[in-house]
Design an enzyme around this catalytic site. Structure first.
Site, PDB file in Angstrom:
ATOM      1  N   ASN A 106       0.803  -1.226   0.000  1.00  0.00           N
ATOM      2  CA  ASN A 106       0.000   0.000   0.000  1.00  0.00           C
ATOM      3  C   ASN A 106       0.838   1.280   0.000  1.00  0.00           C
ATOM      4  OD1 ASN A 106      -1.535  -2.072   2.169  1.00  0.00           O
ATOM      5  ND2 ASN A 106      -2.626  -1.503   0.306  1.00  0.00           N
ATOM      6  N   VAL A 113       1.101   6.904  -0.536  1.00  0.00           N
ATOM      7  CA  VAL A 113       0.381   6.026   0.374  1.00  0.00           C
ATOM      8  C   VAL A 113      -1.032   5.790  -0.133  1.00  0.00           C
ATOM      9  CG1 VAL A 113      -0.457   5.771   2.749  1.00  0.00           C
ATOM     10  CG2 VAL A 113       1.715   6.940   2.319  1.00  0.00           C
ATOM     11  N   CYS A 114      -1.430   4.523  -0.171  1.00  0.00           N
ATOM     12  CA  CYS A 114      -2.789   4.163  -0.560  1.00  0.00           C
ATOM     13  C   CYS A 114      -3.592   3.883   0.708  1.00  0.00           C
ATOM     14  CB  CYS A 114      -2.768   2.924  -1.466  1.00  0.00           C
ATOM     15  SG  CYS A 114      -4.405   2.460  -2.038  1.00  0.00           S
ATOM     16  N   LEU A 115      -4.322   4.889   1.143  1.00  0.00           N
ATOM     17  CA  LEU A 115      -5.167   4.779   2.323  1.00  0.00           C
ATOM     18  C   LEU A 115      -6.466   5.496   1.983  1.00  0.00           C
ATOM     19  CD1 LEU A 115      -5.274   3.861   5.326  1.00  0.00           C
ATOM     20  CD2 LEU A 115      -4.354   6.102   5.936  1.00  0.00           C
ATOM     21  N   ARG A 119      -8.108   9.679   0.469  1.00  0.00           N
ATOM     22  CA  ARG A 119      -8.629   9.909  -0.887  1.00  0.00           C
ATOM     23  C   ARG A 119     -10.144  10.027  -0.824  1.00  0.00           C
ATOM     24  NH1 ARG A 119      -6.114   4.671  -3.466  1.00  0.00           N
ATOM     25  NH2 ARG A 119      -7.963   4.080  -2.361  1.00  0.00           N
TER      26      ARG A 119
END
Length: 185
Positions: A106, A113-115, A119
């Site tokens: 992630n 950062v993929c959170l 988003r």
């Protein structure tokens, strides 16, 4: 008593002179700065998370959070995140990047950062504490279903033992595939 009146009068004159010149003796804080100040004063972080202000306490809008997971694949690692908060916070999520190069499904190799709460799921009722707990959760339970690093996600999904070995190698300053990592343990 007379001296006190003179001091007050002088202060009033200085204030009026500053206003005429367009200068203000007190910098007004934006709504975002006020909300962030409140969020920071109410932080309730896990013992494995620390917040710091590299630009000093006068710049609350830019800070760092260090996470040292005490469980999971990333136990004993040290991961530093930068936070940039805009003046329209909380109506806009903070910009968060990982400064520590990490082998993680992630977090990509550039530190993005993929959170979801950073988003599409951001809402003004969320706060900095929520974001930090979300980041902490990424280290205790990485999510291969919503990856930024697709290679790491595939290894986690298909072979968790190999993933664990790759994480350890990367945290020790080794190489995974063609990518070299700095020691973070």
């Amino acid at each position: 008593m007379l001296g006190l009146f003179k001091v007050k009068e002088k202060q009033r004159e200085e204030s009026q002179n500053n206003n005429r010149r367009g200068a203000s003796s007190v910098k007004k804080k934006s709504a975002g700065e006020l909300r962030l100040h409140k969020d920071i004063s109410e932080l309730n972080l896990p013992k494995s998370c620390k917040i710091s202000f590299p630009n000093g306490k006068d710049d609350l809008m830019n800070f760092e959070v260090t996470i040292k997971p005490d469980e999971g694949y990333y136990t004993n690692g040290k991961f530093v995140f930068t936070f940039q908060v805009s003046n329209v916070y909380p109506h806009e999520a903070p910009k968060v990047k990982c400064k520590t190069k990490v082998y993680h499904p992630n977090i990509d190799l550039e530190g993005n950062v993929c959170l979801n709460i950073l988003r599409e799921d951001w809402k003004p009722v969320l706060n900095i504490n929520t974001v930090i707990y979300g980041l902490f959760h990424l280290f205790t339970e990485p999510n291969y279903e919503d990856p930024l690093n697709h290679d790491a996600a595939a290894v986690l999904r298909d072979n968790p033992k190999t993933f664990e070995n790759n994480v350890k190698r990367a945290m020790m300053g080794g190489q995974v595939g063609q990518t070299s990592f700095a020691r973070c343990i």
